[in-house]
Every structure is written in C-alpha cells, then in structure tokens.
Design an enzyme around this catalytic site. Structure first.
Site, short mmCIF file in Angstrom:
data_model
loop_
_atom_site.label_atom_id
_atom_site.label_comp_id
_atom_site.label_asym_id
_atom_site.label_seq_id
_atom_site.Cartn_x
_atom_site.Cartn_y
_atom_site.Cartn_z
N GLU A 23 0.81 -1.22 0.00
CA GLU A 23 0.00 0.00 0.00
C GLU A 23 0.84 1.27 0.00
O GLU A 23 0.35 2.35 0.31
CB GLU A 23 -0.94 -0.01 1.21
CG GLU A 23 -1.95 -1.13 1.18
CD GLU A 23 -3.02 -0.97 2.24
OE1 GLU A 23 -3.90 -0.11 2.07
OE2 GLU A 23 -2.95 -1.69 3.25
N SER A 161 -6.37 -2.54 1.07
CA SER A 161 -6.69 -2.08 -0.28
C SER A 161 -7.01 -3.22 -1.23
O SER A 161 -6.80 -3.11 -2.44
CB SER A 161 -5.52 -1.24 -0.86
OG SER A 161 -5.37 -0.05 -0.13
N TYR A 231 -9.76 2.39 -6.97
CA TYR A 231 -8.91 3.48 -7.43
C TYR A 231 -9.12 3.90 -8.87
O TYR A 231 -8.49 4.84 -9.33
CB TYR A 231 -7.43 3.11 -7.21
CG TYR A 231 -7.13 2.79 -5.77
CD1 TYR A 231 -7.21 3.78 -4.80
CD2 TYR A 231 -6.82 1.50 -5.36
CE1 TYR A 231 -6.99 3.50 -3.46
CE2 TYR A 231 -6.58 1.21 -4.02
CZ TYR A 231 -6.67 2.21 -3.08
OH TYR A 231 -6.45 1.93 -1.76
N ARG A 269 -12.55 3.29 10.10
CA ARG A 269 -13.65 2.95 9.18
C ARG A 269 -14.00 1.49 9.37
O ARG A 269 -13.13 0.62 9.23
CB ARG A 269 -13.24 3.22 7.73
CG ARG A 269 -14.44 3.33 6.77
CD ARG A 269 -13.99 3.41 5.33
NE ARG A 269 -13.56 2.10 4.86
CZ ARG A 269 -12.47 1.90 4.10
NH1 ARG A 269 -11.68 2.89 3.76
NH2 ARG A 269 -12.16 0.68 3.72
N ASP A 271 -16.25 -1.52 8.02
CA ASP A 271 -16.95 -1.88 6.79
C ASP A 271 -17.86 -3.09 6.99
O ASP A 271 -17.43 -4.10 7.58
CB ASP A 271 -15.94 -2.20 5.68
CG ASP A 271 -15.02 -1.03 5.36
OD1 ASP A 271 -15.33 0.10 5.78
OD2 ASP A 271 -13.99 -1.26 4.70
N GLU A 283 -14.43 -5.68 7.53
CA GLU A 283 -13.11 -5.40 8.10
C GLU A 283 -13.11 -4.05 8.79
O GLU A 283 -14.06 -3.27 8.67
CB GLU A 283 -12.03 -5.44 7.02
CG GLU A 283 -12.18 -4.38 5.94
CD GLU A 283 -11.07 -4.46 4.90
OE1 GLU A 283 -10.43 -5.52 4.78
OE2 GLU A 283 -10.85 -3.44 4.21
N ASN A 285 -10.58 -0.62 9.39
CA ASN A 285 -9.38 0.12 8.97
C ASN A 285 -9.09 1.22 9.97
O ASN A 285 -9.86 2.19 10.09
CB ASN A 285 -9.61 0.75 7.58
CG ASN A 285 -9.77 -0.29 6.49
OD1 ASN A 285 -8.81 -0.71 5.87
ND2 ASN A 285 -11.01 -0.71 6.26
N GLY A 289 -7.82 5.17 3.81
CA GLY A 289 -7.39 6.16 2.84
C GLY A 289 -7.78 7.55 3.32
O GLY A 289 -8.90 7.76 3.82
#
Length: 322
Positions: A23, A161, A231, A269, A271, A283, A285, A289
């Site tokens: 990443e 990612s 992305y 975050r 999810d 998951e 984070n 990002g």
C-alpha cells in the site's frame, strides 16, 4: 525553533507516509494530501517518508535511517502516521511514537495490531455479538487440506486495499487465489461470500470517551469492490447510504461496539455487508485512505466537518488525550 532562538508558536506535526508494504503508493497520496491540508498558520508540518524497502527519508528525500528519523520526530509535538497496511497501520508506528514519548494520532499498538489481523478482528467481533462471514484460517502447512465446495473470498489476513483478494466461484480458481494471498502473508482467510449491500461506517473517538459517527456510506459497484474499483473511479459512493432508520442504527451500534472492543482511537472505518439478517462485519481500517476524496473525509464532510477541520480535530485530540 527559528535560527534566532525564538520558538515557532505553531504545533509541529510529523506526517509519515509510504511504508514497506503493497500500500506504499496509496499511503504516499494520503500523506501528501494530509500534509497539504493542515493549516500552515497553526501547524509546522515535517514530512517524513518510508520508502518501499523500509528506509526512512527526511523532508528533502534524503535517507536518514531510523536513528535520523527519531531525531526528527523528537523535535515534533505530535506524530500523524498515514501509513496504510503492515509496518504502519498495524501498530508499529504507534509503538515507535510511544517509545519516543510522543503523542500519536489514531489507534495505539493493541488496536492497530488487532484490526490489521482480519482473523483476530473476526474473533473479537463475534465475541461482542457482531456477525462475520463464516470462514477458515489457512497456513501453507494446511492449505492442501482445504477443499473448495462453494464460492468463497480468499484474502491475506494482514493486507489492505484489497491486495491479494480474490473471488473464487469455481474450484479451478482456488490455487491461483491462494497463491496470490500467500504471496502477501503467511496466513490466509477463506470466507463464504456474503450477499448484501456494502456500507461503511466511520467512528471518531474523542478524549472524553464520546463517539462521533459520520453519515454512512454505501459502495455501489457492478460486482466486487476490489483493488481496481477502489482506485479507478468506477465505484459510486452514496452518502448518506439510503437506509431505513433501523438499518442505520444497527450499523452504527455494531460499528461502535467493534471500535470499542478493539480499543480503537481517533478515527476508524468499519466496513459491513448489510444483509437481510442484519450487519455482517467485513473489516476494520484504523488508518483508512485519507485524501480529501477518500471515503472517511467525504463521510465527515457530509456531516459538515470539512477535511482540514477533521485533521485539526484529530491532531488536537491526540494532544489532549496525551
């Protein structure tokens, strides 16, 4: 500190980007965006980079090694690590900051390590009553014993990612998927495919113990929300996610429960897949990002908290929580 011995009244922030992981490039973009967005009237930003081989670089891009980086860090008031994935988000930079005696934005060692480990995160979530997809943990020693019987998602235990993540809908695709995942980690998670809407929840923990939950975000894609979709701009984000109040409440409650059980700090975050039976955790984070167009900043912007103000809040909270 100026050359005349007059102290700069601004808060000196070390923004760390890059990292020795898959990443690296995403982290560079996040770190550059964060450094640019911090108000120069309030913050003196020191940009540090970790190259793909793990070498620390000073603001001028010169190799300084860990010793040199520590010297630069010790001259700062607070550390803001924007390194996604292993060797950063997994608690290692929080540990370095702790050892250096510096306040650090975001989750500490324990939460970073637990959340980075998808298997450990599943165990914690299930223990506090939050559902996860049925799955098994594989190592190189026992991968040959696993037999494909139905569609599964194969993913490295500690990567982000969507690197190394594959949807396997036929037995013939299993070996290639396992190879890709094992190339990034020595433990691999094989999970049942969950059918549901992909909804993200951003949780911000404040030093007083309160929790701020941003408007939910739904990821709308034609298929799996994988590396390319994250992305290439093909994914559509709906903020807030169009949900019934009961669905939103269930997601927010589950997100805060997992956030607290892992011991997260700052922003994370969380999810989910929202299924007919309720939320299923995907998951967590702890350093998602963080460009201005990334999910978490956009979620808080929808609540009226602009990107620079979100960063200011995170830095001030890290200093206050110290």
């Amino acid at each position: 500190m100026s050359g005349f011995g007059v102290r700069d009244p601004r808060t000196r922030v070390a923004v760390i980007g890059g990292g020795a992981s898959c990443e690296h490039d995403v982290s560079l973009a996040s770190a550059a965006s964060v450094a640019d967005a911090l108000d120069p009237a309030t913050y003196d930003v020191v940009r540090l980079t970790i190259d793909p081989h793990g070498t620390w670089l000073d603001p001028g891009g010169r190799p300084v090694g860990l010793t040199g980086a520590l010297c630069l860090l010790r001259r700062c008031d607070v550390v803001l690590p924007v390194v996604h994935g292993p060797h950063g988000e997994d608690g290692t930079l929080a540990a370095l900051s702790d050892l250096a005696g510096l306040p650090c934005v975001g989750s500490g060692v324990r939460a970073g390590a637990l959340a980075m480990d998808k298997w450990a995160t599943k165990l914690v979530a299930e223990a506090v009553g939050v559902a996860t997809a049925p799955g098994v943990l594989l190592t190189p020693a026992d991968r040959a014993a696993y037999a494909w019987t139905h569609p599964v998602v194969v993913k490295p235990v500690s990567a982000g990612s969507s690197h190394g993540v594959s949807l396997v809908d036929a037995a013939g695709g299993l070996d290639a998927a396992l190879d890709a995942a094992f190339a990034l980690d020595d433990r691999v998670l094989v999970e049942d495919v969950v059918v549901g809407r992909e909804v993200d929840v951003a949780v911000l923990g404040r030093p007083d113990g309160s929790r701020v939950v941003a408007p939910t975000l739904e990821v709308v894609t034609d298929g799996v929300f994988g590396l390319a979709e994250k992305y290439d701009g093909s994914a559509v984000f709906r903020i807030p996610a169009p949900l019934e109040d009961t669905g939103t409440k269930a997601l927010e409650d589950a997100a805060v429960r997992v956030y607290d059980a892992l011991g997260c700090a700052g922003v994370a975050r969380v999810d989910f897949f929202l299924t007919a039976d309720g939320p299923v955790l995907n998951e967590v984070n702890t350093m998602p990002g963080f460009t201005g167009q990334s999910q978490v900043p956009r979620m808080f912007a929808a609540a009226g908290l602009a990107y620079p103000d979100l960063l200011d809040l995170l830095v001030r909270d890290a200093l206050t929580g110290r």
